[in-house]
Design a protein around this motif. Sequence first.
Motif, PDB file in Angstrom:
ATOM      1  N   ARG A 146       0.830  -1.210   0.000  1.00  0.00           N
ATOM      2  CA  ARG A 146       0.000   0.000   0.000  1.00  0.00           C
ATOM      3  C   ARG A 146       0.867   1.263   0.000  1.00  0.00           C
ATOM      4  N   ASN A 147       2.038   1.191   0.604  1.00  0.00           N
ATOM      5  CA  ASN A 147       2.926   2.355   0.624  1.00  0.00           C
ATOM      6  C   ASN A 147       3.612   2.584  -0.717  1.00  0.00           C
ATOM      7  N   PHE A 148       3.778   1.517  -1.511  1.00  0.00           N
ATOM      8  CA  PHE A 148       4.407   1.614  -2.832  1.00  0.00           C
ATOM      9  C   PHE A 148       3.491   0.993  -3.887  1.00  0.00           C
ATOM     10  N   PRO A 149       2.287   1.512  -4.084  1.00  0.00           N
ATOM     11  CA  PRO A 149       1.327   0.873  -4.995  1.00  0.00           C
ATOM     12  C   PRO A 149       1.749   0.908  -6.458  1.00  0.00           C
ATOM     13  N   LEU A 150       2.631   1.823  -6.837  1.00  0.00           N
ATOM     14  CA  LEU A 150       3.054   1.925  -8.231  1.00  0.00           C
ATOM     15  C   LEU A 150       4.186   0.963  -8.559  1.00  0.00           C
ATOM     16  N   SER A 151       4.757   0.356  -7.536  1.00  0.00           N
ATOM     17  CA  SER A 151       5.876  -0.581  -7.727  1.00  0.00           C
ATOM     18  C   SER A 151       5.594  -1.885  -6.999  1.00  0.00           C
ATOM     19  N   ARG A 152       4.352  -2.319  -7.070  1.00  0.00           N
ATOM     20  CA  ARG A 152       3.946  -3.481  -6.268  1.00  0.00           C
ATOM     21  C   ARG A 152       4.672  -4.758  -6.661  1.00  0.00           C
ATOM     22  N   GLY A 153       4.984  -4.930  -7.958  1.00  0.00           N
ATOM     23  CA  GLY A 153       5.721  -6.116  -8.374  1.00  0.00           C
ATOM     24  C   GLY A 153       7.126  -6.128  -7.807  1.00  0.00           C
ATOM     25  N   THR A 154       7.778  -4.983  -7.829  1.00  0.00           N
ATOM     26  CA  THR A 154       9.133  -4.866  -7.301  1.00  0.00           C
ATOM     27  C   THR A 154       9.156  -5.079  -5.797  1.00  0.00           C
ATOM     28  N   VAL A 155       8.216  -4.446  -5.097  1.00  0.00           N
ATOM     29  CA  VAL A 155       8.155  -4.584  -3.642  1.00  0.00           C
ATOM     30  C   VAL A 155       7.864  -6.026  -3.237  1.00  0.00           C
ATOM     31  N   ALA A 156       6.923  -6.661  -3.936  1.00  0.00           N
ATOM     32  CA  ALA A 156       6.599  -8.054  -3.637  1.00  0.00           C
ATOM     33  C   ALA A 156       7.809  -8.950  -3.850  1.00  0.00           C
ATOM     34  N   GLY A 157       8.552  -8.709  -4.933  1.00  0.00           N
ATOM     35  CA  GLY A 157       9.734  -9.517  -5.204  1.00  0.00           C
ATOM     36  C   GLY A 157      10.790  -9.356  -4.127  1.00  0.00           C
ATOM     37  N   ILE A 158      10.987  -8.121  -3.671  1.00  0.00           N
ATOM     38  CA  ILE A 158      11.996  -7.869  -2.638  1.00  0.00           C
ATOM     39  C   ILE A 158      11.611  -8.549  -1.324  1.00  0.00           C
ATOM     40  N   LEU A 159      10.380  -8.329  -0.875  1.00  0.00           N
ATOM     41  CA  LEU A 159       9.975  -8.860   0.426  1.00  0.00           C
ATOM     42  C   LEU A 159       9.880 -10.384   0.416  1.00  0.00           C
ATOM     43  N   LYS A 160       9.306 -10.947  -0.641  1.00  0.00           N
ATOM     44  CA  LYS A 160       9.246 -12.406  -0.719  1.00  0.00           C
ATOM     45  C   LYS A 160      10.632 -12.991  -0.931  1.00  0.00           C
ATOM     46  N   GLY A 161      11.527 -12.202  -1.543  1.00  0.00           N
ATOM     47  CA  GLY A 161      12.904 -12.657  -1.695  1.00  0.00           C
ATOM     48  C   GLY A 161      13.600 -12.790  -0.352  1.00  0.00           C
ATOM     49  N   TYR A 162      13.406 -11.800   0.509  1.00  0.00           N
ATOM     50  CA  TYR A 162      14.039 -11.863   1.825  1.00  0.00           C
ATOM     51  C   TYR A 162      13.478 -12.997   2.675  1.00  0.00           C
ATOM     52  N   ILE A 163      12.181 -13.242   2.572  1.00  0.00           N
ATOM     53  CA  ILE A 163      11.640 -14.357   3.353  1.00  0.00           C
ATOM     54  C   ILE A 163      12.143 -15.683   2.790  1.00  0.00           C
ATOM     55  N   GLY A 164      12.444 -15.692   1.480  1.00  0.00           N
ATOM     56  CA  GLY A 164      13.053 -16.882   0.899  1.00  0.00           C
ATOM     57  C   GLY A 164      14.473 -17.098   1.392  1.00  0.00           C
ATOM     58  N   LEU A 165      15.164 -16.010   1.745  1.00  0.00           N
ATOM     59  CA  LEU A 165      16.525 -16.105   2.271  1.00  0.00           C
ATOM     60  C   LEU A 165      16.558 -16.438   3.759  1.00  0.00           C
ATOM     61  N   SER A 166      15.415 -16.337   4.410  1.00  0.00           N
ATOM     62  CA  SER A 166      15.394 -16.513   5.863  1.00  0.00           C
ATOM     63  C   SER A 166      15.909 -17.882   6.287  1.00  0.00           C
ATOM     64  N   GLY A 167      15.601 -18.907   5.484  1.00  0.00           N
ATOM     65  CA  GLY A 167      16.084 -20.241   5.813  1.00  0.00           C
ATOM     66  C   GLY A 167      17.598 -20.295   5.855  1.00  0.00           C
ATOM     67  N   ALA A 168      18.248 -19.628   4.885  1.00  0.00           N
ATOM     68  CA  ALA A 168      19.710 -19.591   4.861  1.00  0.00           C
ATOM     69  C   ALA A 168      20.258 -18.774   6.017  1.00  0.00           C
ATOM     70  N   VAL A 169      19.565 -17.689   6.387  1.00  0.00           N
ATOM     71  CA  VAL A 169      20.003 -16.869   7.520  1.00  0.00           C
ATOM     72  C   VAL A 169      19.964 -17.674   8.807  1.00  0.00           C
TER      73      VAL A 169
END
Length: 531
Positions: free
Chosen positions: A133-156
């Motif tokens: 909601r804070n970045f509605p014009l870049s929702r694909g980019t924001v989703a990729g970044i946040l889901k990317g970090y949660i994907g890295l959480s296992g490695a962390v």
Amino acid sequence: MVDLKAGSRPPWVGLGAAVWVQIAAGNAYTFSLYSPSLKSVLGFSQQQLTILGVANDIGENVGILPGIACNKLPPWSVLLVGVFASFFGYGVIWLAVSQTVASMPYWVLWGALCVATNSSAWLGTAVLVTNMRNFPLSRGTVAGILKGYIGLSGAVFTEVFTMVLNGSASSHLLLLTLGIPTIGLAMMYFVRPCTPASGEDSRERGHFLFVQAASVTLAVYLLTTTILKDFLSLGHAISYTFIAVMIVLLMAPLAIPLKMTLFPVIGKRKGEQGDLAGDKGDSNAMDPLLTPSSSATNIGSYYESEDVSEVDMLLAVGEGAVKKKRKPRRGEDFTFREAIIGVSLGVDDATILLSLFSFCNFLGRLGAGVVSEHFVRSKTIPRTFWMAVTQSIMILTFLLYASAMNGTLYAATALLGVCYGVQFGIMIPTASELFGLKHFGIIFNFIGLGNPVGALLFSGWLAGQVYDTEAAKQLGSSCIGVTCFRLTFLVLAGLCGVGTLLSVVLTVRLKPVYQMLYANGSFRLPQSSDH
């Protein structure tokens, strides 16, 4: 109410804080780190362990309540529920594994695991919905970044588990019990709704590029240090240094609001002035999704809360697609199954295999946002096109697993990680584009219900039955060899074939929708909307 420039420091601070919350929200991916202790310390059978794995999936993915809460409550209160869920849920499991409390009933542990991993849904939904909601014009980019970090959480978590906790399951559970609540409490002040910018900003693209570069650097770093730890004997000083560098890389996104503070841009452009949204019930400001276009073929103004013919037309075009869109996702709990697969195929230590999957899963999530965002803006290609592409690749990967040819295990794992990541990276912006952001939390979590269902069918039932049958043929409790999962992989390959066909149909049906949504090459909010 503080008068703030829309799209400036506040949302970027929230995005930086969301990175830490997403890492904490990946706690459900760590089941493979402590599940052996559940079996050895508590004496569980493989079947009991598998059912606990299902509890892990159910807790992680049943997020309807947090989705509803995001429309009723401020983000901090949603995060607070996740804090309590992780504390009490993992606390009970720690008491059992550390044998602080003896003879813990099995059903209590099953329920505690559901509660513990359900913290992932509350934490992840709060930061994802708020930042979309804070970045509605870049929702694909924001989703990729946040889901990317949660994907890295296992490695962390794996990095901390091996380098700091020395592989102690009890210490790891204590970390989850106390560490996740600490992160949630520390970050809840910064994850808050802000008025988004009304137009695209060239500086914003540079900021997103920096965050993406930082996340890729972190991913490469985690994979490299995990491999080094596996092949070399590292002292405590080196291990702790590796962890310190990892923490710095996790803090990298905060460099953007820091830069904005130290080097503010003088002056502000028309239409960029906004206020920090209130903590409660200000989601109506996010209802409008499209700006009117001068093109005669465009759909005009589109408001989620209005019953206009354009909305009905859009939903009519995309209505059938949403059911099919849920089909391909079969769960993010692959790390546990991958560990078993690796052992059955002769891999003594599945740590590298798990880190490889986590790294490639991250690349898929991040890449899905970047690539789909580019092609949807330049060619109006529906994001679901990339679901069809990755589904077809998944057919090949499952056939590689089934064949068990020499040298293919790591390649198949890498391909599968990328494809899984793309599926989840595509799901989020697509759902928001079709149905908007007002009820996005509910819609997103409803789609995610396919995850535990898939885990129950294909992991808990199909894979378990095939594994036990083949183990019985080998006159033992463990199965070694390609036959342990061959039938499972062949079934999954066939289902991916069906998923590919459905994704193609979905893409064709959504093509007119995306041509209207991105008729001007960008996805804009109405200039006349009242913020």
